[in-house]
Design an enzyme around this catalytic site. Structure first.
Site, PDB file in Angstrom:
ATOM      1  N   ALA A   1      49.513  32.773  30.515  1.00  7.87           N
ATOM      2  CA  ALA A   1      49.394  31.471  31.182  1.00  7.87           C
ATOM      3  C   ALA A   1      50.586  30.575  30.892  1.00  7.87           C
ATOM      4  O   ALA A   1      51.227  30.666  29.839  1.00  7.87           O
ATOM      5  CB  ALA A   1      48.104  30.771  30.756  1.00  7.87           C
TER       6      ALA A   1
ATOM      7  N   THR B   1      53.744  33.862  25.279  1.00  3.17           N
ATOM      8  CA  THR B   1      54.159  34.840  26.292  1.00  3.17           C
ATOM      9  C   THR B   1      55.573  35.335  26.008  1.00  3.17           C
ATOM     10  O   THR B   1      55.900  36.486  26.291  1.00  3.17           O
ATOM     11  CB  THR B   1      54.096  34.247  27.706  1.00  3.17           C
TER      12      THR B   1
ATOM     13  N   ILE C   1      49.405  32.200  25.875  1.00  2.00           N
ATOM     14  CA  ILE C   1      49.795  31.041  26.689  1.00  2.00           C
ATOM     15  C   ILE C   1      51.094  30.458  26.161  1.00  2.00           C
ATOM     16  O   ILE C   1      51.370  30.513  24.955  1.00  2.00           O
ATOM     17  CB  ILE C   1      48.655  29.986  26.703  1.00  2.00           C
ATOM     18  N   CYS C   2      51.905  29.941  27.069  1.00  2.00           N
ATOM     19  CA  CYS C   2      53.115  29.201  26.715  1.00  2.00           C
ATOM     20  C   CYS C   2      54.062  30.059  25.871  1.00  2.00           C
ATOM     21  O   CYS C   2      54.419  31.164  26.259  1.00  2.00           O
ATOM     22  CB  CYS C   2      52.713  27.901  26.016  1.00  2.00           C
ATOM     23  N   GLY C   3      54.450  29.579  24.697  1.00  2.00           N
ATOM     24  CA  GLY C   3      55.417  30.282  23.872  1.00  2.00           C
ATOM     25  C   GLY C   3      54.977  31.652  23.412  1.00  2.00           C
ATOM     26  O   GLY C   3      55.816  32.509  23.108  1.00  2.00           O
TER      27      GLY C   3
END
Length: 208
Positions: free
Chosen positions: A161, A112, A108-110
């Site tokens: 995500a 990715t 999720i977030c960073g």
């Protein structure tokens, strides 16, 4: 059956991004209806404590060297501002092999962006904070055609995500791991999404 869910800890991790999924897996009132029992273990580059973005000090259960991939059902990767630190490559370089072995990897977030730099997202549908986030900060990213404008996206055993998609991210992880029966997961998700009391009562009824 593989039984361990590993959660990677690193400095500045966005602790709230995994709160829904971790609390659901450990929710006492739902334990008697659990489909598959998992143990959650936190893992760090070492066992040194880290400080989360929310200000918590957390000590990992184990180091990367102690990961038991034979028992690993999933690897959860939270957002953080420090994914580009070189020590995290020790874990990240194993991600393609984990995916090949059928282990669920959820980022999720960073996190990715860290996967984009590995070329993991070049061949799988995925999402992130924004397409521009990946194209601006990953010089090697070539997955633009597979980017999905979604809060959370599942492609086989990879889940990615947006930082705004923690709830859907959790639902997709619970579903992929078959933690609870699908009707329970749906009621749980719908309650936290809407706050509607009918979904809460449905969840209570399904938990009994």
């Amino acid at each position: 059956m593989k039984k361990i869910i590993y959660v990677y800890l690193l400095d500045t991790m966005a602790d709230w991004e995994l709160s829904y999924v971790l609390s659901a897996i450990n929710m006492r009132g739902m334990q008697n209806k659990i489909s598959h029992k998992y143990t959650i273990k936190t893992v760090g580059y070492t066992k040194d404590t880290i400080q989360t973005m929310g200000g918590l000090t957390v000590t990992p259960d184990c180091s990367i060297a102690e990961i038991d991939s034979n028992q690993m059902a999933a690897l959860l990767l939270p957002g953080a501002d420090t994914w580009d630190a070189p020590q995290h490559q020790a874990l990240l370089k194993e991600v393609p092999a984990y995916l090949e072995q059928g282990i669920l990897v959820a980022a999720i977030c960073g996190a990715t962006l860290a996967l984009a730099n590995l070329a993991v997202l070049d061949t799988r549908k995925h999402t992130s904070s924004a397409l521009e986030f990946l194209t601006s900060f990953s010089p090697t990213y070539k997955g633009q055609a597979l980017y999905q404008q979604a809060l959370s996206m599942t492609d086989n055993n990879l889940i990615t995500a947006s930082p705004a998609g923690a709830l859907l991210f959790a639902k997709q992880i619970l579903t992929a791991l078959a933690v609870f029966p699908i009707p329970m997961i749906e009621a749980w998700y719908n309650y936290y999404l809407t706050g509607e009391v009918d979904y809460y009562m449905e969840l209570v009824a399904l938990s009994n």
